[in-house]
Write a protein that holds these residues in place. Sequence first.
Motif, PDB file in Angstrom:
ATOM      1  N   LEU A  30       0.828  -1.204   0.000  1.00  0.00           N
ATOM      2  CA  LEU A  30       0.000   0.000   0.000  1.00  0.00           C
ATOM      3  C   LEU A  30       0.865   1.257   0.000  1.00  0.00           C
ATOM      4  O   LEU A  30       0.585   2.213  -0.733  1.00  0.00           O
ATOM      5  N   LEU A  31       1.937   1.262   0.804  1.00  0.00           N
ATOM      6  CA  LEU A  31       2.834   2.416   0.825  1.00  0.00           C
ATOM      7  C   LEU A  31       3.542   2.558  -0.512  1.00  0.00           C
ATOM      8  O   LEU A  31       3.692   3.675  -1.039  1.00  0.00           O
ATOM      9  N   TRP A  54       1.258   4.097  -2.977  1.00  0.00           N
ATOM     10  CA  TRP A  54       1.098   5.531  -2.709  1.00  0.00           C
ATOM     11  C   TRP A  54       2.324   6.309  -3.170  1.00  0.00           C
ATOM     12  O   TRP A  54       2.213   7.440  -3.662  1.00  0.00           O
ATOM     13  N   PRO A  60      -3.426  -3.272  -4.157  1.00  0.00           N
ATOM     14  CA  PRO A  60      -4.303  -2.807  -3.075  1.00  0.00           C
ATOM     15  C   PRO A  60      -5.581  -3.631  -2.912  1.00  0.00           C
ATOM     16  O   PRO A  60      -6.021  -3.858  -1.780  1.00  0.00           O
ATOM     17  N   VAL A 110      -9.256   0.916   2.266  1.00  0.00           N
ATOM     18  CA  VAL A 110      -8.452   0.619   1.071  1.00  0.00           C
ATOM     19  C   VAL A 110      -9.324   0.040  -0.030  1.00  0.00           C
ATOM     20  O   VAL A 110      -9.185   0.407  -1.210  1.00  0.00           O
ATOM     21  N   TRP A 113      -9.877   1.694  -3.630  1.00  0.00           N
ATOM     22  CA  TRP A 113      -9.469   0.911  -4.799  1.00  0.00           C
ATOM     23  C   TRP A 113     -10.617   0.772  -5.792  1.00  0.00           C
ATOM     24  O   TRP A 113     -10.437   0.952  -6.998  1.00  0.00           O
ATOM     25  N   SER A 173     -11.191   4.076  -7.517  1.00  0.00           N
ATOM     26  CA  SER A 173     -10.181   4.391  -8.535  1.00  0.00           C
ATOM     27  C   SER A 173     -10.391   3.574  -9.803  1.00  0.00           C
ATOM     28  O   SER A 173     -10.076   4.031 -10.900  1.00  0.00           O
TER      29      SER A 173
END
Length: 306
Positions: A29-30, A33, A110, A263, A267, A270
């Motif tokens: 996840l990081l 990002w 994600p 999340v 997701w 998006s």
Amino acid sequence: MFWFDAVLLGVLEGLTEFLPVSSTGHLILLGAWLGHQSEAAKTLDIVIQLGAVLAVVVYFRERLAVTVRGIVRRDPDSLRLALALAFAFFPAALVGLLFHKAIKAYLFGPGPVAVALIVGGILMVAVEAVRRRRPDQGAPRLEDVTLQRAVAIGFAQCFALWPGASRSMTTIVGGQLSGLSTAAAAEFSFLLAIPTLGSATIFDLAKNGRALLDAPGGPAALGVGLAVSFVVALLVIAVFLRYLKRYGLAPFGWYRIALGAVVLWLWLASRSAPAEAGAAAEGPAAPRDVAAAEAGSARGDHPSRP
């Protein structure tokens, strides 16, 4: 790949590796990002675990030294613990070896991470709720890990190959369900991290290490990430063991559910946004085009015909 990114990854790895919240899932996840999509970045997400492995070795150095000396002297308790670690290690090692490429290709994202976070969180909350109703909290010692319990923990660890499931979560819950106390299951989980994470790190580094080392700033990012994850993980282990004895796993379960839901929502949003934008860009069909299409349909025209 910048050194500051490696610091963030190292801190996150050290904080989450031994907490039942999935370090790999958080790193993915990081990384998403931060915009990390390369093979080098995915390799760093795995190799950086070596810092946490070294933290376990340092923290449990006395226990490991006693076990090694006991194995040399053929001490039954030491031999049983070593055999239990081997039995618990083998199932996930075999499955990971067979499906390594598929896991990195389809589960490092994600969406899959969010699903695993939610499912694992629900399982943790449910197991803790059942255990709190029972007066017997399980066998309290590391020596109580029998070969049967080790096999059960080993098969539970296979589910940790899904990023977001968490190796700590699957092994601790597997140990609880096999009859261990939470503290004993956590201690065995930490020791099991040495062969499990160590082999995964070495395997991925041997297979994809060149991509990481050849990437701009790759060697520096690897060194910084390993050092930071080692220091942070060493601090987390002691605090986490004390926390487990007092509060159990339920708070981490609720955290996983909340994070996974956020999340998953982001997701899905998006994924739907580009489709809606594309439909809006196309716009409604012009009346002349509609009329021409209807006329062609009445004549029996087909798009594939000249």
